[in-house]
Motif scaffolding. Structure first.
Motif, mmCIF file in Angstrom:
data_model
loop_
_atom_site.group_PDB
_atom_site.id
_atom_site.type_symbol
_atom_site.label_atom_id
_atom_site.label_comp_id
_atom_site.label_asym_id
_atom_site.label_seq_id
_atom_site.Cartn_x
_atom_site.Cartn_y
_atom_site.Cartn_z
ATOM 1 N N UNK A 1 23.461 20.172 -5.209
ATOM 2 C CA UNK A 1 22.567 19.233 -5.860
ATOM 3 C C UNK A 1 22.596 19.453 -7.368
ATOM 4 N N UNK A 2 22.830 18.395 -8.100
ATOM 5 C CA UNK A 2 22.845 18.414 -9.564
ATOM 6 C C UNK A 2 23.981 19.254 -10.137
ATOM 7 N N UNK A 3 24.934 19.683 -9.300
ATOM 8 C CA UNK A 3 26.049 20.465 -9.825
ATOM 9 C C UNK A 3 27.150 19.577 -10.375
ATOM 10 N N UNK A 4 27.327 18.391 -9.800
ATOM 11 C CA UNK A 4 28.391 17.487 -10.254
ATOM 12 C C UNK A 4 27.960 16.061 -9.981
ATOM 13 N N UNK A 5 28.325 15.114 -10.846
ATOM 14 C CA UNK A 5 27.948 13.712 -10.610
ATOM 15 C C UNK A 5 28.546 13.209 -9.308
ATOM 16 N N UNK A 6 27.811 12.349 -8.617
ATOM 17 C CA UNK A 6 28.279 11.767 -7.373
ATOM 18 C C UNK A 6 28.770 10.339 -7.640
ATOM 19 N N UNK A 7 29.802 9.894 -6.945
ATOM 20 C CA UNK A 7 30.235 8.501 -7.090
ATOM 21 C C UNK A 7 29.105 7.556 -6.724
ATOM 22 N N UNK A 8 29.141 6.360 -7.295
ATOM 23 C CA UNK A 8 28.106 5.372 -7.004
ATOM 24 C C UNK A 8 28.015 5.129 -5.508
ATOM 25 N N UNK A 9 26.819 5.166 -4.972
ATOM 26 C CA UNK A 9 26.592 4.922 -3.557
ATOM 27 C C UNK A 9 26.778 6.147 -2.688
ATOM 28 N N UNK B 1 6.694 6.564 -4.634
ATOM 29 C CA UNK B 1 7.315 5.602 -5.537
ATOM 30 C C UNK B 1 8.326 6.301 -6.442
ATOM 31 N N UNK B 2 9.238 5.519 -6.941
ATOM 32 C CA UNK B 2 10.302 6.014 -7.808
ATOM 33 C C UNK B 2 10.075 5.510 -9.224
ATOM 34 N N UNK B 3 10.119 6.431 -10.198
ATOM 35 C CA UNK B 3 9.972 6.072 -11.602
ATOM 36 C C UNK B 3 11.213 6.531 -12.362
ATOM 37 N N UNK B 4 11.894 5.595 -12.995
ATOM 38 C CA UNK B 4 13.124 5.923 -13.711
ATOM 39 C C UNK B 4 12.827 6.758 -14.950
ATOM 40 N N UNK B 5 13.739 7.674 -15.260
ATOM 41 C CA UNK B 5 13.661 8.495 -16.470
ATOM 42 C C UNK B 5 15.006 8.398 -17.186
ATOM 43 N N UNK B 6 15.164 9.125 -18.294
ATOM 44 C CA UNK B 6 16.396 9.043 -19.086
ATOM 45 C C UNK B 6 17.437 10.033 -18.571
ATOM 46 N N UNK B 7 18.670 9.858 -19.052
ATOM 47 C CA UNK B 7 19.777 10.786 -18.792
ATOM 48 C C UNK B 7 20.071 10.952 -17.307
ATOM 49 N N UNK B 8 20.007 9.854 -16.567
ATOM 50 C CA UNK B 8 20.383 9.913 -15.156
ATOM 51 C C UNK B 8 19.373 10.594 -14.255
#
Length: 445
Positions: free
Chosen positions: A234-242, A171-178
């Protein structure tokens, strides 16, 4: 009164420690009082309710307590259930909580394991495990309680394991700051193997030029394995939506080091199995290192596929390697494995770092005449290994049965011992999913 001479700051620190112990005891007593009040409130509300109206009455009570205490109804319901079990079925645990010898997390763990046992087995279970709760952390107590629960449960662990496996999930649980948590509920053998593989991949990539921490490398390895993408991105730069960063794209050669490491890493699963159980008799459950008891069919299936095994001998007459004395500094491979299984975790008080991720330490230094034997070799995590040697004021000495007595800078003494195991005058094969070579980066100071 501590036996060491203390200056004024040290005396004040010693007094603060006494006050903190007192505060912890007061908090524990308050949670015991809360449990009694919740149990009494439940009894009164059910007494008021008419026949067949208990469900409505309890929902109303939970809502009312939540409003009065500014607590969510889900939390209140858990507290009410725990309170009923403590008051009705675990009186000794409630008394220990009232006296402050355990805290509420110990009590929660006791309740969680006890409610899964038949009522006539709960008193025996409580009497067996409560002394451990009074002398160790909730995490270590939970591990011990799980073993005792397995020993007392009347239903076969094979049946229970098969039923529990039906509840496996992710399962996926949302957290803060992306960020988010990806939570997996898996059969223990698979979970331990996944954890070990991530750990080995991360260790294989540690180097002077690697800026990522061990925890970050484990997370990046998991993402790389599941998404088969460029792991160093991974986690080096934000990815575009999708965009998941090139799903299925191996990336540049310089960015696929974790995937390359993953292809060469085989996870290790270590089982300790009574030989009588391997032969089909009732010799006790198998033990999965890093978890605890597992069902014997799973253990036998893994053993049948294991390319190698090491005998860990529990009786001196069978020839277990107990010591190599002063003839060599480093212990033999089978001794290292035996000590890892015996210690389970770092041997500093309350530390739960797995022994497989710790360092073997000569408690009495080799340079000072300490031997390479079971009584002088104990696992310490890197943090507590440095604490011992870096002039912090902490010291340690070996006692009988591989127990350790630690002395703090204020003179307080704490004793740790290996987890208790049932001793058998039989051979207990230990099966590994790889060769018996030492794990790279596992030094023996």
């Amino acid at each position: 009164m501590n036996a060491v001479a203390l200056d004024e700051p040290a005396r004040r620190l010693d007094a603060i420690l006494d006050e903190l112990v007192e505060v912890a005891s007061v908090i524990a007593a308050a949670t015991a009082r809360r449990a009694r009040l919740l149990a009494e409130a439940t009894a009164l509300r059910l007494q008021q309710a008419g026949t067949g109206a208990s469900g409505v009455a309890m929902r109303s009570l939970v809502a009312e307590i939540g409003c009065a205490t500014k607590t969510s109804e889900g939390t209140v319901l858990r507290l009410v259930n725990d309170a009923e079990t403590l008051v009705s079925h675990l009186p000794a645990t409630l008394a220990a909580l009232s006296s402050g010898t355990i805290d509420y997390r110990h009590a929660q763990s006791m309740v969680e394991h006890a409610v899964s046992l038949p009522q006539d087995a709960r008193a025996t279970f409580e009497s067996r495990v409560l002394p451990v709760a009074e002398s160790t952390t909730p995490a270590k107590f939970d591990k011990h309680a799980r073993r005792e629960r397995e020993a007392l449960h009347p239903e076969s662990i094979e049946i229970r394991a098969a039923q529990a496996a039906e509840g496996r999930s992710v399962c996926l649980e949302s957290a803060v700051d992306g960020m988010a948590w990806l939570v997996c509920h898996l059969p223990a053998v698979e979970a331990v193997a996944i954890d070990d593989r991530l750990d080995r991949i991360a260790r294989s990539r540690r180097s002077a030029g690697e800026s990522r921490t061990h925890a970050q490398l484990r997370a990046d390895a998991l993402a790389a394995l599941l998404l088969r993408r460029s792991p160093s991105a991974v986690n080096r730069a934000p990815q575009p939506a999708g965009d998941v960063g090139g799903l299925g794209d191996p990336g540049d050669p310089g960015e696929s080091e974790l995937l390359e490491a993953a292809d060469s890493v085989v996870p290790t699963v270590v089982l300790t199995v009574p030989v009588l159980s391997m032969l089909g008799h009732d010799g006790g459950p198998a033990e999965l290192a890093g978890h605890g008891p597992i069902d014997l069919p799973t253990a036998r299936r893994l053993a049948a596929r294991a390319p190698s095994f090491v005998r860990i001998l529990t009786d001196p007459d069978t020839g277990e390697t107990l010591s190599v004395g002063r003839t060599r500094y480093r212990p033999t491979t089978d001794m290292r494995l035996a000590l890892r299984l015996a210690d389970e975790t770092c041997r500093f008080p309350n530390c739960t770092r797995a022994a497989a991720r710790c360092e073997l330490d000569h408690t009495t230094d080799w340079a000072h005449g300490g031997g390479t034997d079971r009584g002088n070799l104990h696992h310490l995590c890197s943090k507590h290994h440095h604490l011992k040697h870096d002039g912090s004021g902490w010291s340690v000495r070996s006692r009988t049965a591989r127990s350790l007595e630690w002395s703090s800078p204020t003179g307080r003494r704490y004793t740790t011992a290996p987890p208790g195991r049932r001793q058998e005058a039989t051979r207990r094969p230990v099966f590994r999913a790889e060769s018996d070579e030492p794990v790279p980066g596992d030094p023996v100071p």
